[in-house]
Scaffold this motif. Structure first.
Motif, PDB file in Angstrom:
ATOM      1  N   THR A  60       0.616   2.565  -2.890  1.00  0.00           N
ATOM      2  CA  THR A  60       0.979   1.184  -3.222  1.00  0.00           C
ATOM      3  C   THR A  60       2.436   0.875  -2.906  1.00  0.00           C
ATOM      4  O   THR A  60       2.816  -0.282  -2.819  1.00  0.00           O
ATOM      5  CB  THR A  60       0.744   0.891  -4.715  1.00  0.00           C
ATOM      6  N   LYS A  68       9.565   1.809  -3.283  1.00  0.00           N
ATOM      7  CA  LYS A  68      10.363   0.593  -3.503  1.00  0.00           C
ATOM      8  C   LYS A  68      11.412   0.838  -4.592  1.00  0.00           C
ATOM      9  O   LYS A  68      12.562   0.380  -4.472  1.00  0.00           O
ATOM     10  CB  LYS A  68       9.450  -0.578  -3.876  1.00  0.00           C
ATOM     11  N   GLU A 108      -1.822  -1.542   0.612  1.00  0.00           N
ATOM     12  CA  GLU A 108      -0.706  -2.414   0.984  1.00  0.00           C
ATOM     13  C   GLU A 108       0.669  -1.811   0.723  1.00  0.00           C
ATOM     14  O   GLU A 108       1.647  -2.528   0.566  1.00  0.00           O
ATOM     15  CB  GLU A 108      -0.841  -3.783   0.317  1.00  0.00           C
ATOM     16  N   GLU A 152       3.002  -2.698   3.572  1.00  0.00           N
ATOM     17  CA  GLU A 152       3.247  -4.140   3.477  1.00  0.00           C
ATOM     18  C   GLU A 152       4.240  -4.461   2.356  1.00  0.00           C
ATOM     19  O   GLU A 152       5.058  -5.358   2.489  1.00  0.00           O
ATOM     20  CB  GLU A 152       1.946  -4.914   3.258  1.00  0.00           C
ATOM     21  N   ASN A 153       4.177  -3.694   1.258  1.00  0.00           N
ATOM     22  CA  ASN A 153       5.105  -3.904   0.143  1.00  0.00           C
ATOM     23  C   ASN A 153       6.533  -3.475   0.477  1.00  0.00           C
ATOM     24  O   ASN A 153       7.462  -3.789  -0.262  1.00  0.00           O
ATOM     25  CB  ASN A 153       4.611  -3.189  -1.115  1.00  0.00           C
TER      26      ASN A 153
END
Length: 193
Positions: A144, A149, A175, A178-179
């Motif tokens: 995820t 992040k 994703e 994408e994150n």
């Protein structure tokens, strides 16, 4: 290419025989750590001399940015600690650990993130990142993107710059890449979550 459900992504940067060999070393373990989860284990790659060399070669060939665009490699706990130092050494870079909370004895800076059932945090030593350091973050798997992040946010809070992310495996449909879309990212293999 390989006949498993693992597909080439950035592995296209090495020849197909070597890519197939690497993929063949990734072990899929059903129902671990709980029922319904298919765990992807890349430890056999590390145990295989040819596999380990091919892995580091492939990571270098697939860097999301040129090697002169970052100063240090940061590995996420725990599997990023296994590939990060080898990658950093081959590139002539230093290595930085991004640990789970409570694992570093010196003074630390922490970044909290949300998990499916709660919260967790990652930390670095307060002196580990110098203002302006450009950091490539590495780990074995992007799902995820929550931990990745949080590591990026932590590096930026410490006045560093995230140059990009380099992953061995990407789980599709979650994703994660994408994150992290504001950063250059690469993953060698992609497989269903």
């Amino acid at each position: 290419m390989a006949t498993s459900d693992i597909s080439v992504k950035a592995l296209k940067h090495i020849d197909s025989e070597d890519a197939d060999y690497l993929i063949s070393l990734v072990r899929s373990i059903p129902d671990f750590p709980k029922a319904g989860i298919l765990f992807r284990d890349f430890m056999p790659v590390l145990a295989d001399a040819r596999g380990l060399k091919l892995l580091i070669d492939a990571l270098i060939a697939a860097l999301p940015v040129a090697a002169d665009e970052f100063d240090v490699v940061a590995g996420l706990e725990a599997r990023g600690f296994l590939i990060g130092p080898a990658l950093a050494a081959r590139l002539g870079k230093g290595f930085l650990v991004v640990r789970k909370a409570g694992k570093l004895p010196p003074e630390t800076v922490s970044e909290e993130y949300t998990l499916e059932y709660g919260k967790a945090a990652v930390e670095v030593e307060t002196t580990a990142i110098k203002s302006g350091d450009r950091v490539l973050i590495v780990d074995d798997l992007i799902a995820t993107g929550g931990t990745a992040k949080a590591a990026a946010d932590l590096i930026e809070r410490c006045q560093g710059t995230v140059a990009g992310f380099s992953f061995v495996m990407e789980l599709s449909g979650l994703e994660g890449v994408e994150n992290l879309s504001q950063y250059p990212c690469s993953a060698l293999m992609i497989m269903p979550a």
